[in-house]
Enzyme design. Sequence first.
Site: not given
Length: 173
Positions: A8-9, A11-12, A29, A49, A53
Site C-alpha cells: 500500500r505504498s 507503487k502500482s 497480473a 486495480h 486501468r
Amino acid sequence: MLVTGGVRSGKSTHAETLMAGAAEVVYVAPGPSPDVEGDPDWAARVALHRSRRPASWRTVEGTDVASALGGAGAVMVDCLGTWVTSVIDEESAWERSSDDLHALVQARLDVVLAAAASHPGRIVWVTNEVGMGLVPEHRSGRIFRDLLGTVNQRVAASSEAVHLVVAGRVLEL
C-alpha cells in the site's frame, strides 16, 4: 524499470503513471485468480486495480510472464511477489526444501528475464520490498522473503532504473 516498496505504498499507482502515453500496454497480473474462494479481500484488491486501468490496456492473468513479453509495446508486471507465490502454488511446492524452491523460482525467472532482454518495448516491474522488516515466524514466510529478495535483486540488475515508493513518494535509486 523496477518499482518497489511496501504494501500500500503507492507503487502500482506510480507504475501506472509510468505507462502514460504508451500506445499499447499489456498489464500482466501474475497473482491468484480474483475468484479465490473465501478471500473477499483479495477480490476487492484485484477489483481496485482493474478499475484504475484504462480500457485500452490488455490484461494477461497467470504466471507465464515470458509469453506476455513476447509481443510489442509496453508491459507492466504487477507484481513479482504474487508471481513468486503463484509459481510455488502451481507446483504445490511449499513443503519442498529451500534449495528446491530456489531452483524452481530461479529457473522460471531465467526464462522471464531472457524474454525481457529481447522485448522491444518498455517493461515496468512492480514488486514488494521485503528486506526491511522482521524475520517471519513461519517457514513459508521466510522462504518467500528470501526468494522474493533474490528475484528483486536479479530484476533490478536487469533494469535501467529502480524506484522505491514510500508513502506515495518516489525515490529514484
